[in-house]
Design a protein around this motif. Structure first.
Motif, mmCIF file in Angstrom:
data_model
loop_
_atom_site.group_PDB
_atom_site.id
_atom_site.type_symbol
_atom_site.label_atom_id
_atom_site.label_comp_id
_atom_site.label_asym_id
_atom_site.label_seq_id
_atom_site.Cartn_x
_atom_site.Cartn_y
_atom_site.Cartn_z
ATOM 1 N N LEU A 215 0.807 -1.220 0.000
ATOM 2 C CA LEU A 215 0.000 0.000 0.000
ATOM 3 C C LEU A 215 0.840 1.269 0.000
ATOM 4 C CD1 LEU A 215 -2.621 -0.990 2.732
ATOM 5 C CD2 LEU A 215 -3.108 -0.702 0.297
ATOM 6 N N TYR A 216 2.034 1.192 0.570
ATOM 7 C CA TYR A 216 2.819 2.393 0.855
ATOM 8 C C TYR A 216 3.139 3.259 -0.374
ATOM 9 C CZ TYR A 216 6.558 5.406 2.559
ATOM 10 O OH TYR A 216 7.328 6.497 2.859
ATOM 11 N N PRO A 217 3.579 2.704 -1.489
ATOM 12 C CA PRO A 217 3.945 3.567 -2.617
ATOM 13 C C PRO A 217 2.808 4.480 -3.083
ATOM 14 C CG PRO A 217 4.753 1.351 -2.974
ATOM 15 C CD PRO A 217 3.843 1.285 -1.788
ATOM 16 N N GLY A 218 1.577 3.993 -3.013
ATOM 17 C CA GLY A 218 0.438 4.801 -3.447
ATOM 18 C C GLY A 218 -0.079 5.750 -2.398
ATOM 19 N N GLN A 219 0.318 5.553 -1.131
ATOM 20 C CA GLN A 219 -0.160 6.407 -0.041
ATOM 21 C C GLN A 219 0.988 6.710 0.927
ATOM 22 O OE1 GLN A 219 -4.442 5.490 1.283
ATOM 23 N NE2 GLN A 219 -3.693 3.478 0.686
ATOM 24 N N PRO A 220 2.004 7.422 0.462
ATOM 25 C CA PRO A 220 3.199 7.627 1.286
ATOM 26 C C PRO A 220 2.964 8.491 2.522
ATOM 27 C CG PRO A 220 3.294 8.974 -0.691
ATOM 28 C CD PRO A 220 2.124 8.068 -0.861
ATOM 29 N N ASN A 221 1.851 9.230 2.566
ATOM 30 C CA ASN A 221 1.569 10.092 3.706
ATOM 31 C C ASN A 221 0.424 9.577 4.565
ATOM 32 O OD1 ASN A 221 3.587 12.079 3.118
ATOM 33 N ND2 ASN A 221 2.270 12.836 1.477
ATOM 34 N N HIS A 222 0.112 8.308 4.413
ATOM 35 C CA HIS A 222 -0.959 7.716 5.209
ATOM 36 C C HIS A 222 -0.410 7.393 6.603
ATOM 37 C CE1 HIS A 222 -4.003 4.961 6.669
ATOM 38 N NE2 HIS A 222 -4.762 5.203 5.614
ATOM 39 N N PRO A 223 -0.958 7.988 7.668
ATOM 40 C CA PRO A 223 -0.384 7.767 9.006
ATOM 41 C C PRO A 223 -0.477 6.327 9.483
ATOM 42 C CG PRO A 223 -2.517 8.884 9.164
ATOM 43 C CD PRO A 223 -2.143 8.863 7.706
ATOM 44 N N GLY A 224 -1.554 5.646 9.119
ATOM 45 C CA GLY A 224 -1.717 4.264 9.567
ATOM 46 C C GLY A 224 -0.707 3.332 8.933
ATOM 47 N N ILE A 225 -0.475 3.485 7.645
ATOM 48 C CA ILE A 225 0.460 2.607 6.940
ATOM 49 C C ILE A 225 1.853 2.724 7.552
ATOM 50 C CG2 ILE A 225 1.626 2.165 4.741
ATOM 51 C CD1 ILE A 225 -0.964 3.043 3.339
ATOM 52 N N VAL A 226 2.322 3.964 7.709
ATOM 53 C CA VAL A 226 3.676 4.177 8.224
ATOM 54 C C VAL A 226 3.770 3.775 9.700
ATOM 55 C CG1 VAL A 226 5.482 5.885 8.564
ATOM 56 C CG2 VAL A 226 4.032 6.016 6.552
ATOM 57 N N HIS A 227 2.753 4.135 10.473
ATOM 58 C CA HIS A 227 2.742 3.798 11.900
ATOM 59 C C HIS A 227 2.759 2.288 12.109
ATOM 60 C CE1 HIS A 227 0.454 4.297 16.000
ATOM 61 N NE2 HIS A 227 1.650 3.795 16.151
ATOM 62 N N TYR A 228 1.918 1.578 11.388
ATOM 63 C CA TYR A 228 1.811 0.130 11.596
ATOM 64 C C TYR A 228 3.015 -0.617 11.037
ATOM 65 C CZ TYR A 228 -2.978 1.655 12.489
ATOM 66 O OH TYR A 228 -4.078 2.314 12.966
ATOM 67 N N LEU A 229 3.693 -0.019 10.064
ATOM 68 C CA LEU A 229 4.947 -0.625 9.612
ATOM 69 C C LEU A 229 5.972 -0.620 10.739
ATOM 70 C CD1 LEU A 229 5.375 0.745 5.965
ATOM 71 C CD2 LEU A 229 5.330 -1.669 6.642
ATOM 72 N N ILE A 230 6.005 0.454 11.516
ATOM 73 C CA ILE A 230 6.941 0.525 12.639
ATOM 74 C C ILE A 230 6.608 -0.557 13.662
ATOM 75 C CG2 ILE A 230 7.736 1.951 14.557
ATOM 76 C CD1 ILE A 230 7.235 4.412 12.775
ATOM 77 N N HIS A 231 5.328 -0.673 14.030
ATOM 78 C CA HIS A 231 4.935 -1.705 14.983
ATOM 79 C C HIS A 231 5.212 -3.111 14.428
ATOM 80 C CE1 HIS A 231 3.160 0.207 18.457
ATOM 81 N NE2 HIS A 231 2.552 1.085 17.681
ATOM 82 N N THR A 232 4.946 -3.280 13.157
ATOM 83 C CA THR A 232 5.134 -4.583 12.525
ATOM 84 C C THR A 232 6.585 -5.037 12.586
ATOM 85 O OG1 THR A 232 3.255 -4.264 11.023
ATOM 86 C CG2 THR A 232 4.961 -5.809 10.321
ATOM 87 N N TYR A 233 7.502 -4.090 12.440
ATOM 88 C CA TYR A 233 8.923 -4.435 12.389
ATOM 89 C C TYR A 233 9.658 -4.130 13.698
ATOM 90 C CZ TYR A 233 8.087 -4.857 7.366
ATOM 91 O OH TYR A 233 7.615 -5.241 6.128
ATOM 92 N N ASP A 234 8.934 -3.972 14.782
ATOM 93 C CA ASP A 234 9.548 -3.641 16.070
ATOM 94 C C ASP A 234 10.109 -4.898 16.739
ATOM 95 O OD1 ASP A 234 10.346 -2.371 18.367
ATOM 96 O OD2 ASP A 234 8.340 -2.098 19.190
ATOM 97 N N TYR A 235 11.025 -5.546 16.034
ATOM 98 C CA TYR A 235 11.679 -6.774 16.513
ATOM 99 C C TYR A 235 13.111 -6.756 15.986
ATOM 100 C CZ TYR A 235 6.801 -7.996 17.166
ATOM 101 O OH TYR A 235 5.490 -7.967 17.547
ATOM 102 N N PRO A 236 14.067 -7.265 16.741
ATOM 103 C CA PRO A 236 15.460 -7.214 16.291
ATOM 104 C C PRO A 236 15.664 -7.795 14.892
ATOM 105 C CG PRO A 236 15.356 -7.959 18.560
ATOM 106 C CD PRO A 236 13.947 -7.906 18.070
ATOM 107 N N GLU A 237 14.970 -8.893 14.619
ATOM 108 C CA GLU A 237 15.151 -9.576 13.341
ATOM 109 C C GLU A 237 14.541 -8.799 12.168
ATOM 110 O OE1 GLU A 237 14.812 -12.612 16.673
ATOM 111 O OE2 GLU A 237 13.835 -10.737 16.079
#
Length: 543
Positions: A215-237
């Motif tokens: 979704l990100y390329p088409g909506q680079p300023n969407h707060p949910g997309i960017v916010h949830y990407l951070i939560h999704t990748y909040d792991y060392p790996e």
């Protein structure tokens, strides 16, 4: 005449059974019973209201569109109180707007945080009940049932099971309406909310990441997309995959204190201490502004959350003066709203981190946490941090009786968490108990037992993820294993322990220093210089 009779019969039937059908408008009493938050929106991160771009199509009155989209953006940045205000305004303008009530239910769910309180669960359930009495589109009814499944039987069904229900409900919406981008965003959130800390494959997070990345390329300023990407990748790996989103989010939604803080989750995972500090200084400032503007008596919980991450980052740079300044400031805070798990964690972790990271064992043994009248009995996991700190400090200074007293307190707290079926936190406290017992055994001269217990604690901690509220364990077990091995004259094994720890906790100051000492002891001069160089660049000081 016959036609008129049939018409009268038809009308009578409508009157007779209409009360059992969906109504066209909820009563004022139904709406008032929701006790909706109302009032002027308060946002302090930037001079103007900047929250990114998001659009959610609804069947509600056109006059509500601007307020509804604003509510969605607030929801995506976890500004839950302000989101509820915005959804309340939508309902005031259009009481028949089903998605307004859906928004109220979502604002009281707050996935990825602590489970809703009983009051929030009651409000969410009532909002769903009102919404179900209204006519709406099939798509909106599906959205409503997805969140409704979370609130169903909340008195009887545990939180995790209800999160799985929400995940399944949003999966149905996502698959049924493939062109609905908001469905995809909320499904990704549902996947993250349903993920468990013991899933080392990160199956749900990876699925969420794939959806959001598409979704990100088409909506680079969407707060949910960017916010949830951070939560999704909040792991060392996975953290490296979230760096781009972390560096983007604050500029998308600078009016949100949470958006200003959230990038520091990734910065912490990658050891980017300067960026972590900048992120949390901005977030703390915005949170202080919000508390003043909202008329909060005392401080807002988001401020303390930012302080915890801020102190952690300062300590990893060896900047004790700045860390101590924040701890001293924390001591002046006597009232916070709301009193919740984030607040309890900050009150316990900030002083514990300072004395433990600096190996100030005497101070750790006698640590007194403020405020003294805080309801610690409601937060056994956080209270355990204090007793762990005292036990470890007491063991190191040779006060074994005091260390055992603190161990008894730890075990009592573990039992309470077990009885509450809070397995994750009970296991966290169990690891602390094992660590404390290991250092007690070492002081008693039982080196073999000490190493066995410390190895067990490290292995067990490796199988668990840190809680999202914290920047990391108060002291990583494997780092402590390295410390013990080094103290026992086993530098080869110590180096392996430190290096394993640094994979999960990059650029931790004490681990870098320990790795340098261990490498030097085994004659690996080049490796030792590399670790000491990293330690020096972090402006480290010998603990």
């Amino acid at each position: 005449m016959k036609k008129s009779v049939f018409s009268l019969i038809f009308i009578a039937l409508l009157l007779l059974y209409g009360c059992n059908q969906k109504t066209n408008r909820p009563s004022a009493e139904q709406i008032n019973e929701l006790n909706l938050k109302r009032g002027q929106l308060i946002l302090c991160g930037s001079p103007s209201m900047q929250l990114g771009t998001a659009e959610f199509k609804t069947s509600c009155s056109q006059k509500t569109k601007g307020d509804f989209d604003l509510a969605i953006k607030l929801l995506h940045s976890f500004e839950y109180d302000e989101a509820e205000k915005a959804f309340a305004k939508v309902i005031d303008q259009d009481p028949q707007c089903v998605m307004g009530y859906w928004g109220i239910a979502m604002a009281n769910f707050h996935p990825l945080w602590t489970p809703p309180t009983e009051e929030e669960l009651q409000k969410g359930a009532r909002a769903i009940q009102v919404a179900r009495s209204l006519e709406t589109s099939e798509r909106e009814a599906d959205y409503l049932e997805a969140i409704g499944s979370f609130y169903q039987d909340w008195q009887k069904v545990d939180h995790q099971t209800r999160c799985l229900r929400f995940e399944k409900g949003m999966e149905n919406v996502y698959k049924k309406y493939p062109d609905d981008k908001e469905a995809a965003v909320f499904y990704a959130l549902a996947l993250d909310a349903a993920a468990t800390p013991d899933d080392q494959s990160f199956s749900k997070q990876k699925k969420a990441g794939d959806i959001l990345q598409a979704l990100y390329p088409g909506q680079p300023n969407h707060p949910g997309i960017v916010h949830y990407l951070i939560h999704t990748y909040d792991y060392p790996e996975l953290a490296q995959q979230g760096l781009s989103a972390a560096r983007k989010y604050a500029s998308i939604a600078p009016s949100s204190a949470h958006a200003l803080h959230m990038p520091s989750h990734i910065f912490t995972r990658l050891g980017l201490w300067n960026e972590c500090i900048e992120s949390n200084l901005a977030s703390v400032s915005a949170a202080q502004c919000y508390a003043q503007a909202a008329g909060i008596k005392g401080h807002w919980d988001e401020e303390l959350h930012g302080l915890d991450y801020l102190v952690y980052a300062y300590l990893q740079k060896g900047d004790n003066a700045s860390a101590k300044k924040q701890w001293d400031y924390l001591k002046t805070i006597t009232e916070v709203q709301p009193v919740n798990f984030k607040v309890a964690y900050a009150f316990a972790a900030i002083p514990s981190r300072y004395v433990l990271e600096n190996k100030r064992w005497a101070e750790a043994a006698s640590l007194q946490v403020t405020p003294v009248d805080f309801p610690w009995e409601n937060f056994p996991w956080q209270a355990a941090i204090i007793h762990f700190t005292r036990s470890l400090g007491s063991a190191h200074i040779g006060n074994l009786a005091a260390a055992r007293t603190e161990l008894t307190q730890l075990d009592t707290l573990r039992q309470r968490l077990t009885e509450k079926k809070d397995t994750y936190k009970a296991n966290q406290v169990a690891i602390q108990i094992t660590i404390a017992e290991a250092w007690l055994s070492l002081k008693e001269g039982n080196n073999r037992k000490a190493l066995m217990l410390m190895q067990q604690a490290a292995d067990r901690e490796d199988k668990m993820q840190k809680h999202p509220v914290t920047p990391g364990e108060v002291l990583p077990a494997r780092e402590l294993l390295g410390d013990m091995l080094l103290q026992l004259g086993k530098p080869t094994e110590a180096l392996a322990a430190y290096e394993t720890d640094l994979q999960k906790h990059p650029k931790r100051l004490n681990a870098l220093y320990g790795a340098g000492l261990a490498a030097k002891a085994v004659g690996a001069a080049q490796k030792a210089n590399a670790y000491f160089s990293q330690w020096t660049n972090g402006t480290g000081h010998a603990p």
